[in-house]
Design an enzyme around this catalytic site. Structure first.
Site, PDB file in Angstrom:
ATOM      1  N   ASP A  92       9.578  -5.479   5.608  1.00 10.87           N
ATOM      2  CA  ASP A  92      10.574  -4.884   4.710  1.00 10.87           C
ATOM      3  C   ASP A  92      11.978  -4.960   5.315  1.00 10.87           C
ATOM      4  OD1 ASP A  92       8.307  -4.140   3.356  1.00 10.87           O
ATOM      5  OD2 ASP A  92       8.866  -2.034   3.135  1.00 10.87           O
ATOM      6  N   HIS A 237       8.914  -4.114   9.753  1.00  8.78           N
ATOM      7  CA  HIS A 237      10.311  -4.318   9.345  1.00  8.78           C
ATOM      8  C   HIS A 237      10.902  -5.467  10.147  1.00  8.78           C
ATOM      9  CE1 HIS A 237       9.317  -0.196   8.144  1.00  8.78           C
ATOM     10  NE2 HIS A 237      10.200  -0.358   7.183  1.00  8.78           N
TER      11      HIS A 237
HETATM   12 ZN    ZN Z   1      12.730  -0.390   3.323  1.00 10.21          ZN
END
Ligand code: ZN
Length: 298
Positions: A92, A237
């Site tokens: 993400d 991430h």
């Molecule tokens: Zn996010």
């Protein structure tokens, strides 16, 4: 005159007596009804249907306002083959320079397909656009992670704002890759089950919390290799060096263990453009992983 009145009163009194007596007879008559034969219970269930409705209660206590009904839950997808070991690794908040490193790492691994949930406002930068196109061309999945990383579960996020957040990012992804995203991940994993997002909402069941400043490469790596199971969706991430390093190590370990690295759409059997409406409630994990696309757009 007086005589006629008293005669009338007498007649009335007589009628009342007759009436009262007949009422008493009717009541007494019930007492004489033969009791049901309890040794041969009736098997005739039609009696249950013919029962008179229960007496109407006056001023019953008001029940609390019912919760709005949840949308119906379609059946879960068929359970995956237990001999398989498939995992969807998702990143993400990119693209970023670390996305490039991740792509370098899997450059020669045709068997590794990842999923990137990108933020729209990062896609005006040409370097990031190139990274996104590279990821797409390599066969990875590109998903929608909103335009400005807004919290979708807040009441202040109106339908118009929501649509704008998702549409802007979808348009940018389309502009760069020629394909629209098939799935969405809400920022913070925050979403409302009863709201229509127009995409399958993909959450996760593995979260090593790599975004914490205190997270170390070892911790992230250990979390991944300890918990990886067939059918898992791992949240990472691609904006931290520690995440890249931990992923890089975990990739080798999971490969040795025979894991297959597939995109979210592959893992869940989504076909592009399909109107897909499953809830997937993982049997081995407590979280909802996916919410459905609702029929009604509003
Ligand atoms: Zn996010």
């Amino acid at each position: 005159m007086k005589k006629r009145l008293s005669a009338l009163l007498l007649t009335l009194a007589f009628l009342m007596v007759v009436l009262l007596t007949s009422c008493g007879e009717a009541a007494g008559g019930n007492d004489q009804v033969t009791p049901p034969d309890i040794t041969t219970p009736s098997l005739n269930h039609e009696n249950e249907i013919d029962e008179p409705p229960p007496p109407v209660q006056l001023d019953p206590p008001r029940p609390p306002e019912p919760e709005p009904p949840n949308p119906p839950e379609p059946p879960n997808p068929p359970p995956p083959d237990p001999t398989q070991r498939r995992i969807a690794i998702t990143f993400d908040d990119g693209p970023s320079v670390w996305t490039s490193r991740i792509l370098d790492r899997v450059e020669n691994r045709d068997d590794v397909r990842l999923t990137f949930y990108v933020i729209g406002n990062r896609l005006h930068n040409q370097t990031n656009r190139d990274i996104l196109l590279r990821a797409y061309t390599m066969g990875h999945e590109i998903g929608n992670h909103s335009y400005s990383h807004r919290n979708f579960s807040l009441a202040s996020t109106t339908n118009a704002i929501l649509r704008n957040e998702l549409d802007q990012t979808s348009n940018l992804i389309y502009e760069i890759t020629g394909t629209r995203p098939a799935t969405m991940r809400p920022p913070f994993g925050a979403f409302n089950r009863n709201r229509n997002y127009g995409y399958p909402v993909i959450i996760w069941n593995m979260d090593p919390q790599d975004w914490r400043n205190t997270a170390t490469v070892d911790q992230i790596y250990q979390y991944i290799v300890d918990r990886a199971t067939n059918g898992s969706i791992l949240l990472l991430h691609d904006i931290y060096e520690r995440t890249y390093l931990a992923f890089s190590r975990a990739l080798d370990t999971l490969t040795e263990r025979g894991f297959e690295f597939v995109t979210v759409s592959e893992l869940l059997g989504l076909t592009p453009g399909s109107h897909w409406g499953y809830y997937f409630r993982s049997t081995t994990h407590r979280r909802y992983v996916i919410a459905p696309v609702f029929d009604n757009q509003d």
